[in-house]
Design an enzyme around this catalytic site. Sequence first.
Site, PDB file in Angstrom:
ATOM      1  N   GLY A   1      18.292 -12.088  10.721  1.00 33.43           N
ATOM      2  CA  GLY A   1      18.525 -12.822   9.460  1.00 33.43           C
ATOM      3  C   GLY A   1      17.808 -14.060   9.751  1.00 33.43           C
ATOM      4  O   GLY A   1      18.097 -14.883   8.477  1.00 33.43           O
TER       5      GLY A   1
ATOM      6  N   GLY B   1      24.650 -10.637  16.539  1.00 31.42           N
ATOM      7  CA  GLY B   1      24.037 -10.419  15.278  1.00 31.42           C
ATOM      8  C   GLY B   1      24.209  -8.880  15.048  1.00 31.42           C
ATOM      9  O   GLY B   1      23.872  -8.106  15.766  1.00 31.42           O
TER      10      GLY B   1
ATOM     11  N   CYS C   1      18.110  -3.987   7.992  1.00 28.49           N
ATOM     12  CA  CYS C   1      19.125  -3.363   8.522  1.00 28.49           C
ATOM     13  C   CYS C   1      20.026  -2.784   7.384  1.00 28.49           C
ATOM     14  O   CYS C   1      20.313  -3.570   6.362  1.00 28.49           O
ATOM     15  CB  CYS C   1      19.948  -4.436   9.350  1.00 28.49           C
ATOM     16  SG  CYS C   1      21.640  -4.312   9.525  1.00 28.49           S
TER      17      CYS C   1
ATOM     18  N   GLY D   1      12.744 -10.579  14.152  1.00 32.55           N
ATOM     19  CA  GLY D   1      11.942  -9.604  14.141  1.00 32.55           C
ATOM     20  C   GLY D   1      10.972  -9.846  12.981  1.00 32.55           C
ATOM     21  O   GLY D   1       9.707 -10.017  13.342  1.00 32.55           O
TER      22      GLY D   1
ATOM     23  N   ARG E   1       9.417  -1.985  11.028  1.00 35.42           N
ATOM     24  CA  ARG E   1      10.491  -1.090  10.850  1.00 35.42           C
ATOM     25  C   ARG E   1      11.923  -1.503  11.768  1.00 35.42           C
ATOM     26  O   ARG E   1      11.754  -1.890  12.745  1.00 35.42           O
ATOM     27  CB  ARG E   1       9.951   0.451  11.102  1.00 35.42           C
ATOM     28  CG  ARG E   1       9.932   0.456  12.356  1.00 35.42           C
ATOM     29  CD  ARG E   1       9.323   1.960  12.666  1.00 35.42           C
ATOM     30  NE  ARG E   1       9.076   2.459  14.121  1.00 35.42           N
ATOM     31  CZ  ARG E   1       8.496   3.700  14.439  1.00 35.42           C
ATOM     32  NH1 ARG E   1       7.929   4.424  13.521  1.00 35.42           N
ATOM     33  NH2 ARG E   1       8.256   3.671  15.661  1.00 35.42           N
ATOM     34  N   GLY E   2      12.988  -0.961  11.258  1.00 40.40           N
ATOM     35  CA  GLY E   2      14.055  -1.096  11.750  1.00 40.40           C
ATOM     36  C   GLY E   2      14.167  -0.011  13.092  1.00 40.40           C
ATOM     37  O   GLY E   2      13.559   1.083  12.628  1.00 40.40           O
TER      38      GLY E   2
ATOM     39  N   GLY F   1      19.992  -8.006   9.975  1.00 42.81           N
ATOM     40  CA  GLY F   1      18.478  -7.909  10.332  1.00 42.81           C
ATOM     41  C   GLY F   1      18.012  -7.688   8.938  1.00 42.81           C
ATOM     42  O   GLY F   1      18.515  -6.973   8.072  1.00 42.81           O
TER      43      GLY F   1
ATOM     44  N   ARG G   1      19.677   2.978  20.700  1.00 45.36           N
ATOM     45  CA  ARG G   1      20.494   1.692  20.524  1.00 45.36           C
ATOM     46  C   ARG G   1      21.693   1.973  19.728  1.00 45.36           C
ATOM     47  O   ARG G   1      22.658   1.316  19.470  1.00 45.36           O
ATOM     48  CB  ARG G   1      19.323   0.822  19.450  1.00 45.36           C
ATOM     49  CG  ARG G   1      19.752  -0.496  19.257  1.00 45.36           C
ATOM     50  CD  ARG G   1      18.724  -1.228  18.606  1.00 45.36           C
ATOM     51  NE  ARG G   1      19.174  -2.728  18.648  1.00 45.36           N
ATOM     52  CZ  ARG G   1      19.865  -3.401  17.683  1.00 45.36           C
ATOM     53  NH1 ARG G   1      20.119  -2.725  16.679  1.00 45.36           N
ATOM     54  NH2 ARG G   1      20.192  -4.588  17.919  1.00 45.36           N
TER      55      ARG G   1
HETATM   56  P1  XMP Z   1      14.906  -9.725  11.500  1.00 48.81           P
HETATM   57  O1  XMP Z   1      16.062 -10.189  10.424  1.00 48.81           O
HETATM   58  O2  XMP Z   1      14.862 -10.793  12.315  1.00 48.81           O
HETATM   59  O3  XMP Z   1      16.353  -8.729  12.474  1.00 48.81           O
HETATM   60  O4  XMP Z   1      14.146  -8.865  11.045  1.00 48.81           O
HETATM   61  C1  XMP Z   1      16.019  -8.040  13.577  1.00 48.81           C
HETATM   62  C2  XMP Z   1      17.117  -7.817  14.178  1.00 48.81           C
HETATM   63  O5  XMP Z   1      17.824  -6.634  13.682  1.00 48.81           O
HETATM   64  C3  XMP Z   1      18.268  -5.775  14.603  1.00 48.81           C
HETATM   65  N1  XMP Z   1      17.845  -4.485  14.119  1.00 48.81           N
HETATM   66  C4  XMP Z   1      18.401  -3.587  13.163  1.00 48.81           C
HETATM   67  N2  XMP Z   1      19.575  -3.670  12.819  1.00 48.81           N
HETATM   68  N3  XMP Z   1      19.147  -1.697  11.929  1.00 48.81           N
HETATM   69  C5  XMP Z   1      20.249  -2.541  12.155  1.00 48.81           C
HETATM   70  O6  XMP Z   1      21.267  -2.789  11.747  1.00 48.81           O
HETATM   71  C6  XMP Z   1      18.053  -1.507  12.366  1.00 48.81           C
HETATM   72  O7  XMP Z   1      17.271  -0.536  12.212  1.00 48.81           O
HETATM   73  C7  XMP Z   1      17.580  -2.620  13.115  1.00 48.81           C
HETATM   74  N4  XMP Z   1      16.467  -2.756  13.854  1.00 48.81           N
HETATM   75  C8  XMP Z   1      16.637  -3.945  14.542  1.00 48.81           C
HETATM   76  C9  XMP Z   1      17.897  -6.199  15.970  1.00 48.81           C
HETATM   77  O8  XMP Z   1      18.799  -7.022  16.456  1.00 48.81           O
HETATM   78  C10 XMP Z   1      16.858  -7.252  15.582  1.00 48.81           C
HETATM   79  O9  XMP Z   1      16.615  -8.223  16.509  1.00 48.81           O
END
Ligand code: XMP
Length: 513
Positions: free
Chosen positions: A364, A320, A327, A385, A410-411, A324, A425
């Site tokens: 996603g 992936g 993201c 997440g 938060r990302g 996210g 990361r």
């Molecule tokens: P979801 O869609 O489940 O995604 O909220 C969680 C996943 O997103 C990734 N992740 C990030 N990807 N910027 C990114 O490009 C970010 O700040 C970020 N933080 C998390 C990660 O793989 C997570 O499991």
Amino acid sequence: MSEQKEIIEGLSAKELFLPGKGVTYDGFIINPGIADFAFSKINLKTQLTRNIAIQHGLVGAPMDTVAEDRAAIAFDLEGCFAIKHYNNTIDEQARMVGNVKAANPDFINEPKVLPQNATVADLKQIKKDYGFSSVPVTVDGTLDSKVIGLLTSRHARNNDDVPVEAVMHPAGDRLENLTTAPEGTDSDRAQELMIQKNRKRLLIVDDLGRLKGLVTAKDLDRRKSHPHATVDSNGRLLAGAAVSSYKEDKDRIDALVDAGVDVLCLDTAQAAKKRIVNQAKYIKDKYSHIELIVGNIATIRQAKWLYNQLGNRIDAWKVGMGVGSICTTPDVAGAGAAQAAAVYRVSLWNYLNSLDIPVMADGGIRGSGDVVKALACGAKTIVAGSLFAGTAEAPGEYVYEEGVRLKKYRGMGSIEAQREGGEKRYRDAKEQILVSQGVPGFVQDKGSLHHFLPHIIKAIKLGFEDIGYKNINDLRQAVYNGARIFEERTAASLAESKPHNLVKYREEPIGGK
Ligand code: XMP
């Protein structure tokens, strides 16, 4: 009915996932099939890594607003799993791993103990640090010396300076009253003994009277109500933690292994890099018993290159990039891949090369429907997440906005998270400039994971019943055999699948909260 000319109803995966086509979860739907089995026969057991199977393939993402020890324990108990994040000190992350290993659903094999000369203040400190209220006392405070007493929350009500020896159970010459059982006692026998002796705790001791374990009625009850808990071969909850490719994280890796971690996730935004390969080799060559998740990737090209360098050191792929909910990578870097297609392609490549490396579909996932689709694309588990943030066990406090209870999500690539460690990361240790690749935000309160996860799992099973498969392998095999079960979604079909023709409606959150 006489056989007419065949009418082609759906698309095969090969026809749906045409080369270069960015198929997303919203871009297709799975046509209903025939459920010639009882709902109770649906079993979602799956591979987390090459050597670890779990009952339900839902994994909490290694993010500082999703997975710490409290969430990880809840995921494990519900037959799922979570990876503890690395936006913390080595000690903090190692302690979280220790807490998961100690929160044994069955027997506590290495309970926290106090020495004979400890005081009530020491007992209170253990309760504060680890949340335990049953603390055995041994002669010198190690597991190797003879057990002489047991402390419970009742004893913590005494003044701090009171010696534990003066208050512990059993006091003085009533030592034989300590309820013990020999090594090898199983949980049924332990329960029997506790009922017989009217005790809530049982100490497991060896022939020399040394402490080998602690069983509490509360833990046994919890275990009974979670028959599918994710545990290691000793029956202890399974612990997973993320590490980065930074050289300094070698100390972190060593500390996590010391704390008893079972699964390490080499968590980076783009895994096909030399420094990831070096770190993966460090981990697997030093600790071959640890299962290693490598990620993230999104293409066969990356998988091939990493596999050529690392071979069977890889125990699971995390797939992936740029998908996210928090993201912004595709906008910042112009790089990424549509998630359903990425999961399908990497999984198919593994399958065609007879590589038994499970694919974790990461990011996603908005709900149970996306989980069913990810599994149909070949994933063995999903990592999420936003889906799990906002639960009671997720880190952070609730806040109210316009009467709605929210928690922060938060990302790890948002500037604020990068400043607290998340930058590992995204960039090399030597680089100075932080580039934002994610956003901070909020998600709605979802209640406890113990309520939320069973609802999601039931919804996924309903999906399996609708499409007519009773387990993940049957579905996967059918897809690889060319089953025409997919339908491409038009904008009109997407609109049709949402509530419509209503003047007003209320969205009902998953979990029925
Ligand atoms: P979801 O869609 O489940 O995604 O909220 C969680 C996943 O997103 C990734 N992740 C990030 N990807 N910027 C990114 O490009 C970010 O700040 C970020 N933080 C998390 C990660 O793989 C997570 O499991």
